[in-house]
Design a protein around this motif. Structure first.
Motif, PDB file in Angstrom:
ATOM      1  N   UNK A   1      22.697  15.795  -5.924  1.00  0.00           N
ATOM      2  CA  UNK A   1      21.406  16.292  -6.392  1.00  0.00           C
ATOM      3  C   UNK A   1      21.139  17.736  -6.027  1.00  0.00           C
ATOM      4  N   UNK A   2      21.897  18.284  -5.098  1.00  0.00           N
ATOM      5  CA  UNK A   2      21.710  19.677  -4.682  1.00  0.00           C
ATOM      6  C   UNK A   2      22.353  20.662  -5.650  1.00  0.00           C
ATOM      7  N   UNK A   3      23.249  20.169  -6.514  1.00  0.00           N
ATOM      8  CA  UNK A   3      24.000  21.081  -7.380  1.00  0.00           C
ATOM      9  C   UNK A   3      23.114  21.625  -8.500  1.00  0.00           C
ATOM     10  N   UNK A   4      23.235  22.935  -8.730  1.00  0.00           N
ATOM     11  CA  UNK A   4      22.387  23.625  -9.708  1.00  0.00           C
ATOM     12  C   UNK A   4      22.542  23.043 -11.106  1.00  0.00           C
ATOM     13  N   UNK A   5      23.763  22.670 -11.470  1.00  0.00           N
ATOM     14  CA  UNK A   5      24.010  22.161 -12.818  1.00  0.00           C
ATOM     15  C   UNK A   5      23.259  20.857 -13.061  1.00  0.00           C
TER      16      UNK A   5
END
Length: 397
Positions: free
Chosen positions: A334-338
């Motif tokens: 959930x931390x990934x920008x995409x």
């Protein structure tokens, strides 16, 4: 004596030279062999594939396969025009196999071999597959269900008795490890077995060109060339479209996901099959080793640091169709920008009920369709009306 000589001259004059063929014989055998006739006027040229080659002779062709698996010897197949005499076995490498062409019934042991049969209108010759469980080609699935095509099993566990009962002219296999593969068992049983090494090709077009490998066994070179040339043209059109985008504007692409059972996140090198697809689609594959033809396993932490800001994420992970599916694997995703921007895609838009993914079947032999999908993902403005074939955006709910 004189009259006999005159008669012989008359016969030779009216008989003339051997009649040349205009096209390859795709059905039946020749009935009046002549050593002067080229029985393969329609030839293929191998342009992109690096693991197979063909040398033409007037009434036979020599098909060779190299680097079929790690440590593999070369394999040689002598394809003789049906109705013509066999060339001397002493002229070929030990272990060379001989087969008449156009050949007949075939068993395939990989789903990737089925699209070539379908595109070349050869499915009527298919009598066996390893298993229908993951097959996407509809005609084959239906034929297995109707009992017209048998399932012979995998690798060294192949049901050799069933294979022999089907009396195939040809089995198309593949190699990973001779100790666990099917081809040594098939060869020991006297079954003509050709090794498909398309999976060893590094370029998308190189893999797709193995369509011609199948065509050679059925003298379908003309059809294969036409299909392949069209494919190359469409691939190049999509590639050139993407290459217009300046490098500075090409999105960073993260690929795959962390596999807990392997304790690694596998990132393909720049010169791998996947790496080349991403580059041709106008993307920058993050964390990929420059010039590498291998994938490397990285820790979650390494990918978190290097891929967190990726513009696009191609998860390429089984069983993931929504963001919730992805987060269920690891909440840190959930931390990934995409993911936060909704730019996460998977290549599972076309799966069968058992999870068989058509990306790994028809996608391999239709790289122009895969590339067009990727161009539309990475540069939506270039193909705004694209109807995706293999990829789908992860659902947000």
């Amino acid at each position: 004596m004189c009259s006999k000589l005159v008669l012989l001259l008359v016969i030779l004059i009216f008989a003339g030279p051997a009649t040349a063929q205009d096209v390859n014989l795709t059905e039946g055998c020749i009935t009046d062999f002549s050593a002067d006739v080229d029985y393969f006027p329609e030839k293929v040229e191998i342009r992109d594939a690096e693991r197979f080659a063909v040398a033409y002779h007037k009434h036979y062709k020599v098909l060779s396969v190299s680097d079929a698996f790690d440590g593999a010897p070369g394999f040689e197949y002598v394809l003789m025009q049906c109705g013509a005499p066999a060339p001397p076995a002493a002229d070929f490498a030990e272990g060379a196999q001989f087969i008449e062409v156009p050949t007949g019934d075939i068993i395939t042991l990989s789903t990737t071999q089925l699209p070539a049969l379908a595109r070349l209108d050869l499915l009527e010759h298919l009598v066996g597959v390893d298993s229908a469980f993951y097959i996407s080609t509809a005609e084959v699935v239906d034929a297995v269900a109707d009992g017209q095509i048998a399932e012979v099993g995998f690798g060294a566990q192949i049901n050799i008795e069933m294979v022999l009962s089907l009396e195939p002219h040809l089995v198309m296999s593949y190699g990973y490890n001779p100790d666990t593969d099917a081809h040594p068992i098939l060869l020991d049983a006297g079954v003509f077995t050709a090794l498909d090494a398309s999976w060893r090709e590094l370029s998308p077009l190189g893999r797709a060109e193995w369509l011609k490998f199948t065509a050679l066994f059925y003298n379908r070179e003309a059809a294969a060339t036409e299909i392949y040339d069209t494919m190359v043209s469409r691939y190049e059109n999509a590639r050139q479209l993407a290459q217009r985008v300046p490098e500075a504007e090409r999105p960073g692409v993260l690929i795959n996901s962390f596999l807990g059972y392997a304790d690694a996140w596998f990132i393909p090198g720049q010169d791998t099959y996947v790496g080349r697809l991403i580059q041709d689609a106008g993307g920058q594959l993050l964390l990929a080793e420059e010039g590498s033809t291998l994938s490397r396993g990285l820790s979650f932490e390494a990918v978190y640091e290097g891929g967190l800001a990726a513009d696009v994420w191609l998860v390429e992970t089984f069983g993931v169709s929504s963001q919730a599916d992805l987060l269920a694997l690891d909440s840190r995703f959930g931390d990934f920008a995409a993911l936060q921007s909704g730019h996460v895609w998977n290549n599972n838009a076309d799966e069968n009920a058992n999870g068989g993914n058509n990306y790994y079947e028809w996608g391999v032999t239709n790289p122009h369709l895969v590339l067009a999908d990727l161009v539309a993902i990475l540069h939506p403005d270039l193909l705004p009306e694209r109807e995706f074939v293999f990829y789908q955006r992860l659902a947000s709910e």
